[in-house]
Design a protein around this motif. Structure first.
Motif, PDB file in Angstrom:
ATOM      1  N   ILE A   1     -19.472  44.360  60.149  1.00  0.00           N
ATOM      2  CA  ILE A   1     -19.341  43.985  61.566  1.00  0.00           C
ATOM      3  C   ILE A   1     -18.302  42.866  61.713  1.00  0.00           C
ATOM      4  N   ALA A   2     -18.396  41.885  60.817  1.00  0.00           N
ATOM      5  CA  ALA A   2     -17.469  40.752  60.890  1.00  0.00           C
ATOM      6  C   ALA A   2     -16.036  41.213  60.656  1.00  0.00           C
ATOM      7  N   PHE A   3     -15.867  42.180  59.759  1.00  0.00           N
ATOM      8  CA  PHE A   3     -14.532  42.714  59.497  1.00  0.00           C
ATOM      9  C   PHE A   3     -13.989  43.387  60.752  1.00  0.00           C
ATOM     10  N   PHE A   4     -14.863  44.153  61.394  1.00  0.00           N
ATOM     11  CA  PHE A   4     -14.455  44.831  62.630  1.00  0.00           C
ATOM     12  C   PHE A   4     -13.996  43.810  63.671  1.00  0.00           C
ATOM     13  N   ILE A   5     -14.768  42.743  63.834  1.00  0.00           N
ATOM     14  CA  ILE A   5     -14.404  41.722  64.832  1.00  0.00           C
ATOM     15  C   ILE A   5     -13.079  41.047  64.450  1.00  0.00           C
ATOM     16  N   ALA A   6     -12.936  40.730  63.167  1.00  0.00           N
ATOM     17  CA  ALA A   6     -11.689  40.089  62.727  1.00  0.00           C
ATOM     18  C   ALA A   6     -10.497  41.005  62.985  1.00  0.00           C
ATOM     19  N   GLN A   7     -10.720  42.296  62.764  1.00  0.00           N
ATOM     20  CA  GLN A   7      -9.659  43.266  62.998  1.00  0.00           C
ATOM     21  C   GLN A   7      -9.281  43.331  64.481  1.00  0.00           C
ATOM     22  N   ARG A   8     -10.314  43.287  65.317  1.00  0.00           N
ATOM     23  CA  ARG A   8     -10.058  43.310  66.769  1.00  0.00           C
ATOM     24  C   ARG A   8      -9.292  42.060  67.186  1.00  0.00           C
ATOM     25  N   ILE A   9      -9.700  40.922  66.661  1.00  0.00           N
ATOM     26  CA  ILE A   9      -9.028  39.666  67.024  1.00  0.00           C
ATOM     27  C   ILE A   9      -7.565  39.727  66.594  1.00  0.00           C
ATOM     28  N   THR A  10      -7.340  40.191  65.354  1.00  0.00           N
ATOM     29  CA  THR A  10      -5.980  40.242  64.834  1.00  0.00           C
ATOM     30  C   THR A  10      -5.094  41.142  65.699  1.00  0.00           C
ATOM     31  N   GLY A  11      -5.654  42.254  66.158  1.00  0.00           N
ATOM     32  CA  GLY A  11      -4.845  43.212  66.901  1.00  0.00           C
ATOM     33  C   GLY A  11      -4.777  42.954  68.396  1.00  0.00           C
ATOM     34  N   SER A  12      -5.457  41.912  68.865  1.00  0.00           N
ATOM     35  CA  SER A  12      -5.508  41.664  70.310  1.00  0.00           C
ATOM     36  C   SER A  12      -4.361  40.761  70.739  1.00  0.00           C
ATOM     37  N   PRO A  13      -4.085  40.697  72.037  1.00  0.00           N
ATOM     38  CA  PRO A  13      -3.084  39.737  72.517  1.00  0.00           C
ATOM     39  C   PRO A  13      -3.427  38.307  72.089  1.00  0.00           C
ATOM     40  N   PHE A  14      -4.724  37.983  72.059  1.00  0.00           N
ATOM     41  CA  PHE A  14      -5.139  36.664  71.591  1.00  0.00           C
ATOM     42  C   PHE A  14      -4.684  36.431  70.146  1.00  0.00           C
TER      43      PHE A  14
END
Lengths: 254, 380
Positions: free
Chosen positions: B191-204
């Motif tokens: 789950i944490a990997f998924f969130i980190a991946q989302r953060i990395t790929g987001s405008p943020f």
């Protein structure tokens, strides 16, 4: 004192560094849509003036007013959000990011403001921002380099990209600090062409330059700075004809 | 809104499968026992979060163990006071470590570069000393905080009578021992990997990369960088807190040494070893270091003697004496050597090595005409 046409007003600005009077009694009015050049020899205080305008340095006295808002005391990001973009003497770019990302970031700043916790979207889903950035790159003739790392571009291309980064925000005022410094003749000419091209869009520009070729081919109005004071002010022809200026700065060259 | 680019999805699925099948493919390496695998998950999570601050944003924190320790203490307290269930303990740890990170980050982020690192180090050492001696009523000092038969556990008491012995942590009644504990931790790592991946790929995430690349340009582009860096700091502090709570759940003991600077340094090593700024790298770095720590430190001279047995007499003895310096207590020597080699020859960590091998294979394959579609590698 301020008439409706004046978008940037530098009012009675003084700047001292210890005993050095870097800027004295500077009063400058930049009119909407004009390209206003500030010229002068090295050490005249050109960069200091620009840094005072952009909020990097606080004036010792006086104020800078942009469109009715006092800029003095504001942070660089706040000044940018008011519609002022800046091109640096040495291009300030995101060297490890791609050219396209370099141009997308300012577009996001324009849309989202100074801070937004935008974590739920993906960068890929920002299709309008991407299209806007690609359009901008096409405009400056860099679309073929969009996937390149910005750090690997030539100096002229870095400058062009930095300009695209500023232009995509559609600023009301663009500040250019020696946009052709350290460039080859060829790069200088392409940069002038680009600046001429964006001039037709009616953006107000303040340009600091010591290359007379650049100044006289771009400026509507020129202020001549020497030892921290404005010694002459006027159209390129007036300034060129001014004996004081000719004697001091242009004499040898023209 | 939650669609993922195809490459990201493949990476995520690959990662999830690799993690879940670890008990199988770690067996040949002698590491397929739940206790070590749990540590792989926990420290992988720690490094993953650390990378959001260091790898993405470019701020090198030297005090992340403080959040790890705070998460551990918070989890143990939740299990002492509220319930033996793991989920409230984790939520409690996330909240406390988040608040803690907010306070430390707020002050530390006023500086950048080496001054930021020193500030975080100072805060972490302060936390360590507080935990070790000053706040003994909360942390139980040197002994460490552990579960006790007399703990109130108010929530549990409302539903059942006290057990005669010290209970072990559960999740919704499921005891988290053995491989259950491993899969429990693995789930959170994924789950944490998924969130980190989302953060990395987001405008943020893009903004964080922009801050790492050129903070001046970010300011003149109209970004207030402080809240961005603070958000990254708090997120990575919460990752550390979550990892700390998992460690406390799988082994209900929280000690102050968890907050010491060596622990903060370890997560820096993990991230650089694996590849700062990449998603998978820090996790691999964490696995590698924990593997070395557990396997190399367990090797003794008898095992070495058997290993070098094929050498002629005298020579085998010399081999044992020399190699013994690198195992057991001396495993740090091996780790140090590996670290030096990686940083000198592969500054981008193990992930750079993987990339180099991949592009080498790619080039060799290119000799056959019109093979793979020419994919442009995005600049990172």
């Amino acid at each position: 004192m301020t008439n409706s046409n004046v978008v940037l007003h530098v009012a009675d600005v003084h700047k001292r560094f210890g005993g050095l009077h870097a800027l004295a009694d500077i009063d400058l009015q930049v009119e909407e849509g004009q390209t206003h050049a500030i010229i002068g020899p090295n050490g005249a205080g050109k960069s200091t003036l620009l840094n005072v305008i952009i909020g990097k340095l606080a004036p010792t006295s006086g104020a800078v007013v942009f469109d009715g808002t006092v800029l003095t005391g504001k942070k660089p990001y706040q000044i940018n959000q008011l519609g002022i973009a800046r091109v640096f003497q040495t291009p300030e770019i995101f060297a490890d990011l791609s050219v396209l990302q370099n141009v997308m970031i300012p577009a996001l700043a324009k849309r989202d403001g100074a801070f937004k916790l935008n974590m739920l979207r993906t960068l890929e889903s920002e299709t309008e921002i991407r299209a806007e950035a690609e359009h901008m790159l096409e405009d400056v003739g860099m679309i073929s380099r969009r996937e390149m790392a910005a750090g690997s571009l030539s100096r002229g291309d870095k400058r062009r990209m930095e300009l695209a980064m500023c232009l995509i925000q559609r600023p009301r005022l663009l500040l250019l600090d020696e946009p052709t410094a350290g460039m080859s003749r060829h790069d200088t000419n392409t940069t002038i062409e680009l600046l001429k091209k964006i001039k037709s869009r009616g953006m107000t520009k303040v340009i600091i330059e010591h290359d007379m070729h650049v100044v006289f081919s771009l400026a509507d109005k020129i202020s001549v700075l020497a030892q921290g004071r404005i010694i002459a002010d006027g159209t390129p022809d007036q300034v060129r004809g001014n004996p004081k200026v000719q004697e001091a700065y242009l004499g040898g060259a023209h | 809104m939650l669609t993922m680019p195809r490459n990201d999805l493949l990476l995520f699925l690959g990662f999830a499968i690799a993690v879940l099948t670890m008990p199988i493919w770690m067996a040949p390496f002698g590491a397929a026992y739940p206790d070590l695998l749990q540590r792989f998950m926990i420290y992988g999570l720690f490094a993953l979060g650390f990378n959001i601050l260091f790898g993405l944003t470019g701020y090198l924190s030297f005090g992340h163990a403080a959040f790890f320790g705070v998460g551990s203490y918070a989890a143990v307290w939740s299990m002492k006071l509220l319930t033996i269930d793991a989920l409230p303990a984790m939520i409690f740890a996330l909240i406390i470590s988040g608040i803690f990170a907010l306070a430390i980050g707020y002050v530390s982020l006023r500086r950048s570069g080496i001054y930021f690192s020193i500030l975080t180090l100072a805060f972490a050492q302060m936390s360590y000393n507080l935990a070790y001696s000053v706040l003994t009523p909360i942390t139980n000092g040197e002994t460490g905080l552990q579960l006790n038969i007399n703990d109130p556990r108010y929530l549990d008491r409302m539903f059942s009578a006290a057990t005669p012995s010290v209970p072990s942590p559960t999740m919704l009644g499921l005891p988290l021992t053995g491989f259950t504990g491993f899969y429990f931790c693995a789930g959170f790592l994924i789950i944490a990997f998924f969130i980190a991946q989302r953060i990395t790929g987001s405008p943020f995430g893009m903004m964080l990369k922009g801050i790492k690349s050129n903070q001046t340009r970010m300011n003149y582009t109209g970004f207030n960088t402080r809240p961005y860096t603070l958000a990254a700091f708090v997120i990575s502090g919460m990752y550390a807190g979550l990892a700390g709570s998992l460690l406390a759940i799988t082994d209900p003991l929280a000690g102050a040494e968890r907050m010491q600077w060596t622990a903060s340094g370890e997560v820096v090593l993990m991230t650089i070893l694996g590849g700062a700024g990449t998603l998978v790298g820090p996790v691999i770095g964490a696995w590698l270091i924990k593997y070395f720590e557990n396997i190399f430190s367990a090797i003794n001279e008898n095992m070495l003697a058997r290993f070098w047995d094929f050498l002629p007499d005298g020579l085998d003895h010399a081999a044992v004496v020399v190699s013994a310096k690198f195992v057991g207590e001396g495993w740090f020597l091996t780790l140090g050597l590996v670290f030096v080699l990686i940083v000198v020859f592969l500054p981008g960590g193990i992930m750079e090595g993987v990339r180099r091998i991949a592009s080498w294979i790619d080039r060799n394959r290119k000799s056959t005409p019109k093979s793979a579609s020419p994919k442009t590698q995005p600049a990172e």
